[in-house]
Design a protein around this motif. Sequence first.
Motif, PDB file in Angstrom:
ATOM      1  N   ARG A 141      -1.217  -6.010   6.304  1.00 52.97           N
ATOM      2  CA  ARG A 141      -1.680  -6.654   5.079  1.00 52.97           C
ATOM      3  C   ARG A 141      -1.183  -5.914   3.845  1.00 52.97           C
ATOM      4  O   ARG A 141      -0.772  -6.535   2.860  1.00 52.97           O
ATOM      5  N   GLU A 142      -1.169  -4.593   3.895  1.00 52.84           N
ATOM      6  CA  GLU A 142      -0.679  -3.819   2.753  1.00 52.84           C
ATOM      7  C   GLU A 142       0.813  -4.043   2.539  1.00 52.84           C
ATOM      8  O   GLU A 142       1.288  -4.142   1.402  1.00 52.84           O
ATOM      9  N   VAL A 143       1.568  -4.111   3.632  1.00 53.46           N
ATOM     10  CA  VAL A 143       3.004  -4.397   3.531  1.00 53.46           C
ATOM     11  C   VAL A 143       3.216  -5.778   2.924  1.00 53.46           C
ATOM     12  O   VAL A 143       4.051  -5.965   2.024  1.00 53.46           O
ATOM     13  N   ALA A 144       2.461  -6.749   3.412  1.00 49.41           N
ATOM     14  CA  ALA A 144       2.584  -8.119   2.900  1.00 49.41           C
ATOM     15  C   ALA A 144       2.286  -8.180   1.412  1.00 49.41           C
ATOM     16  O   ALA A 144       3.018  -8.809   0.641  1.00 49.41           O
ATOM     17  N   ASP A 145       1.224  -7.515   0.993  1.00 46.72           N
ATOM     18  CA  ASP A 145       0.851  -7.543  -0.423  1.00 46.72           C
ATOM     19  C   ASP A 145       1.906  -6.857  -1.290  1.00 46.72           C
ATOM     20  O   ASP A 145       2.226  -7.320  -2.387  1.00 46.72           O
ATOM     21  N   GLN A 146       2.465  -5.751  -0.805  1.00 44.33           N
ATOM     22  CA  GLN A 146       3.445  -5.011  -1.599  1.00 44.33           C
ATOM     23  C   GLN A 146       4.753  -5.775  -1.737  1.00 44.33           C
ATOM     24  O   GLN A 146       5.405  -5.732  -2.783  1.00 44.33           O
ATOM     25  N   LEU A 147       5.152  -6.488  -0.668  1.00 42.98           N
ATOM     26  CA  LEU A 147       6.432  -7.205  -0.687  1.00 42.98           C
ATOM     27  C   LEU A 147       6.271  -8.684  -1.037  1.00 42.98           C
ATOM     28  O   LEU A 147       7.260  -9.411  -1.089  1.00 42.98           O
ATOM     29  N   TYR A 148       5.035  -9.127  -1.229  1.00 38.65           N
ATOM     30  CA  TYR A 148       4.750 -10.523  -1.583  1.00 38.65           C
ATOM     31  C   TYR A 148       5.310 -11.497  -0.544  1.00 38.65           C
ATOM     32  O   TYR A 148       5.988 -12.478  -0.849  1.00 38.65           O
TER      33      TYR A 148
END
Length: 420
Positions: A373-380
């Motif tokens: 989820r953190e990766v997804a949020d950071q890379l949109y």
Amino acid sequence: AAWCLAIAEHPEADQDGARGDARLHMLECEHDNVRAALRWFAEQGDGRHLLQMTGALWAFWRDRGHYYEGRRWLERALDFKSEDALEYRLRALTGAGALAWYATDVAQAYFWMEQTLPLAREVGNREDEAFAQLNLGSMAWEMGRYDQAAAHQEAGLELARNANLPEPTTVALHNLAYQAWQRGDAESAASWGEEALALAREHDLSWIVPNILIGLGSSTTDLGDYARADGFLREGLELGRTRGNLGDVIEALEGLARFAVIGHGETERATRLFGAAATLRDEIATPYVESDRAWIDPLQAELRSSLGPDRFASVLAQGGGFSQEEAVAEALTVGAGETQQPSPGAPHGVETHGLTPREMEILRLIAAGKVNREVADQLYISPATVARHIANIYQKLDVDSRAKLTAFALQNGLMEARLD
């Protein structure tokens, strides 16, 4: 936030042509500030301005391939109820439907677009009403409701022509061309497409020109007019790349892959291009819709049979490791004869083990301890897209856990490796 809203709300006359392209570039440069403004409006509970800004930004998100991010913001804005902001809500609904469509969530796209038609009539905007009819027609077609699709397209085209509205008229002609091609009527598809192209160029509708050219490339390929097909597809690819529209680049790569097989018998080059396009689709989380599958699956089955399953898989993976620049360079050599391409290497002499630039980004974040989820949020991007990338990374590096992935990255210098 007011400054970012002013950028987003650039006058409609500047949306297309050179000034429109400059606006897109400015929005890309200021994207982090735009995100901060959106967050601020949301935190303030300012639904009116959030609807206004997201409705103004959706075409930017479309053109730059930010489908998941844009859709997330639009749906958040639509959670706010504001009876005195119907025009803003109309634009946001249109954007949410369009971006859901590009992410191939057809049912959700239809849900949003179905709300735009009565709202456009209530607002009294004839152009938006025409677009609503056309959008519903495209989605009905994708859902196999062909009579309903035809009724929507005809209603949209009639409304646009009667009101002398060039943009929805162009879109209607382009849609009719695509649907004719899907039916196997290449001659009608080329005729509709040429009319759409002339109108788009006359009115400087630069956003749709690459897509029309790619469609003309497919129909003229089927008509055996390979010289024109080559010109249409190359121009569509170049314009899509120049405008920074990754969706157009992907469709051009796939169109040139098909042309490479039909026009030149270049099976390996076509397979590499399909592999490169599939990787780029993953980058912006836009899988194939059923109408894509209708022609891509049989063609790839033919390539698999021609090359043999093992060779096909190897060449497809080779193309999947291309950067966007390498994929475009490969596409522009269609017609030059088959060549054996080396596996793409990284700049600066760094071995990346076949990882794409996006996979390298994700590897570094995972190795730094980020969860999906953190990766997804950071890379949109969506968590599902992150999960697909991680599965690909595991397979390429022959690891089966985050601990092993982190150890491999550290031992092989991948934390510092740069990919341009």
